[in-house]
Enzyme design. Structure first.
Site, mmCIF file in Angstrom:
data_model
loop_
_atom_site.group_PDB
_atom_site.id
_atom_site.type_symbol
_atom_site.label_atom_id
_atom_site.label_comp_id
_atom_site.label_asym_id
_atom_site.label_seq_id
_atom_site.Cartn_x
_atom_site.Cartn_y
_atom_site.Cartn_z
ATOM 1 C CE LYS A 256 -14.029 -3.596 -4.710
ATOM 2 N NZ LYS A 256 -14.225 -4.706 -3.754
ATOM 3 N NE ARG B 272 -11.128 -8.774 1.601
ATOM 4 C CZ ARG B 272 -11.697 -8.483 0.423
ATOM 5 N NH1 ARG B 272 -10.975 -8.545 -0.684
ATOM 6 N NH2 ARG B 272 -12.954 -8.149 0.351
ATOM 7 C CE1 TYR C 184 13.309 -0.513 -25.639
ATOM 8 C CE2 TYR C 184 10.944 -0.632 -25.269
ATOM 9 C CZ TYR C 184 12.123 0.099 -25.307
ATOM 10 O OH TYR C 184 12.098 1.438 -25.018
ATOM 11 C CG MET D 112 5.863 3.399 -20.442
ATOM 12 S SD MET D 112 6.969 4.663 -19.811
ATOM 13 C CE MET D 112 8.268 3.672 -19.095
HETATM 14 C C1 LIG Z 1 -15.234 -5.608 -4.185
HETATM 15 C C2 LIG Z 1 -16.261 -6.094 -3.263
HETATM 16 C C3 LIG Z 1 -17.551 -6.405 -3.729
HETATM 17 C C4 LIG Z 1 -17.889 -6.486 -5.196
HETATM 18 O O1 LIG Z 1 -17.373 -7.710 -5.680
HETATM 19 P P1 LIG Z 1 -17.540 -8.185 -7.188
HETATM 20 O O2 LIG Z 1 -16.914 -9.525 -7.205
HETATM 21 O O3 LIG Z 1 -16.801 -7.198 -8.021
HETATM 22 O O4 LIG Z 1 -18.993 -8.210 -7.504
HETATM 23 C C5 LIG Z 1 -18.522 -6.695 -2.778
HETATM 24 N N1 LIG Z 1 -18.230 -6.727 -1.454
HETATM 25 C C6 LIG Z 1 -16.984 -6.470 -0.982
HETATM 26 C C7 LIG Z 1 -16.732 -6.535 0.483
HETATM 27 C C8 LIG Z 1 -15.957 -6.167 -1.860
HETATM 28 O O5 LIG Z 1 -14.727 -5.930 -1.400
#
Ligand SMILES: *Cc1c(COP(=O)(O)O)cnc(C)c1O
Length: 345
Positions: free
Chosen positions: A33, A128, A242, A290
């Protein structure tokens, strides 16, 4: 070199997957993801597919569609957000597998795409995503009759092995799923490290593949080299950057490098951060801008063309500590301006 270079070591990535896979006796999938945590979903997933990964997870259907383009038919692509309104065409056209999170999603899926593959996500306590225990008991027989390809849940505290939440969620997940035929999945990276009780049939590592904690033995995957734009002398009493937040106490030299908070180098790392020239540590001085960072290179005889921010000397978790955050946020913040190069393919 004119642009900052983010080098992604695909051999290290594959080695991290193998190491996690060897800790289990079940299938090891891969979570890609958020553009594979900022490192590039297509090249990362292709390298992992070569290593033998047959199942990938993404957060949303549009990521799944892009991943299908990259991988072609074959590997299973599962979507954590399930079947959301408006996702039907993407799911159908790209043969995605939604992890259904509610009775509403279940109804939407069987109505829009009857007979197509799906999984179920259960809430074992994180509150969640996923069906609540009561929702699941109402739907369970109906859902199982449609042969879900996976039944999964997610741990809230797996990076803290001694946290009582781990055993609690394991017990909840077992109560909800013991005796079913469908394959089960509970563990991400942290869950793999908790041991066999947590592995079930499929594990879903993300961060450990990319070289981050809690997988302490992970090989670093991301290296970041920032080009020096110019070097200038500073006299005692002269300020840098800055807000005049840093003032030279001794005569020195400052290198200005090309990358800043717009590239995901969080402003908060400023006071603690260093870059490296070979084996010499060079402190960041003044504020992160930046597009630029200023670095004290007084100790260097020759200033190299680039200075290293991520690499052999410091990891994404080092940067995370400086900023008071986690490696996940450092990786996923890495910006779009870097020249992403892939090694070890
Ligand atoms: C992001 C996620 C993972 C992977 O988690 P890591 O801690 O990066 O290994 C697995 N399952 C779900 C549901 C997630 O949201």
């Amino acid at each position: 070199m004119a642009t900052a270079t983010l080098t992604i070591d695909l051999a290290a990535l594959r080695s991290n997957w193998r190491a996690l896979n060897e800790m289990t006796g079940c299938e090891t999938a891969a979570v890609v993801k958020a553009n594979a945590y900022g490192l590039g979903a297509a090249p990362v997933a292709k390298a992992l597919a070569q290593e033998g990964v047959r199942r990938f997870f993404v957060a949303v259907a549009s990521e799944g569609a892009a991943l299908r383009d990259a991988l072609g038919p074959g590997p299973e692509i599962c979507v954590f957000s399930g079947h959301m309104e408006g996702d039907t065409a993407l799911i159908r056209d790209n043969a995605l597998v939604p992890m259904l999170n509610s009775i509403d999603q279940m109804l939407r899926h069987v109505e829009a795409l009857p007979g197509t593959r799906f999984g179920i996500q259960l809430d074992s306590g994180m509150n969640r995503l996923g069906m609540e225990p009561a929702e699941w008991s109402a739907l369970r027989d109906l859902a199982l009759a449609q042969k879900p390809v996976l039944v999964m849940s997610h741990l809230a505290c797996a990076d803290e092995p001694d946290h009582p939440m781990n055993a609690h969620q394991l017990r909840m997940f077992r109560e909800m799923t013991d005796g079913i035929e469908a394959p089960r999945s509970l563990a991400a990276t942290g869950g793999i490290l908790l041991g066999r009780d947590y592995h079930f049939d499929v594990t879903r590592p993300g961060i450990g593949l990319y070289g981050g904690l809690p997988f302490v033995d992970a090989l670093p995957v991301a290296a970041l080299d920032l080009p020096v734009v110019q070097v200038r002398p500073v006299a005692v009493g002269e300020s840098v950057g800055y807000g005049n937040s840093w003032v030279a106490r001794v005569p020195g030299r400052i290198a200005t490098v090309s990358a800043g908070y717009a590239d995901g180098i969080l402003r908060a790392i400023g006071p603690k951060a260093s870059l490296w020239a070979g084996e010499t540590r060079c402190k960041v001085v003044g504020r992160v801008s930046m597009d630029l960072i200023t670095v004290d290179v007084t100790a260097l005889k020759d200033v190299p063309d680039t200075l290293e921010l991520l690499g052999r000397h410091q990891s994404v978790d080092t940067l995370a500590d400086w900023a008071g955050t986690i490696g996940y946020e450092i990786l996923t913040s890495l910006g779009g301006r870097y020249d992403r190069r892939y090694s070890g393919a």
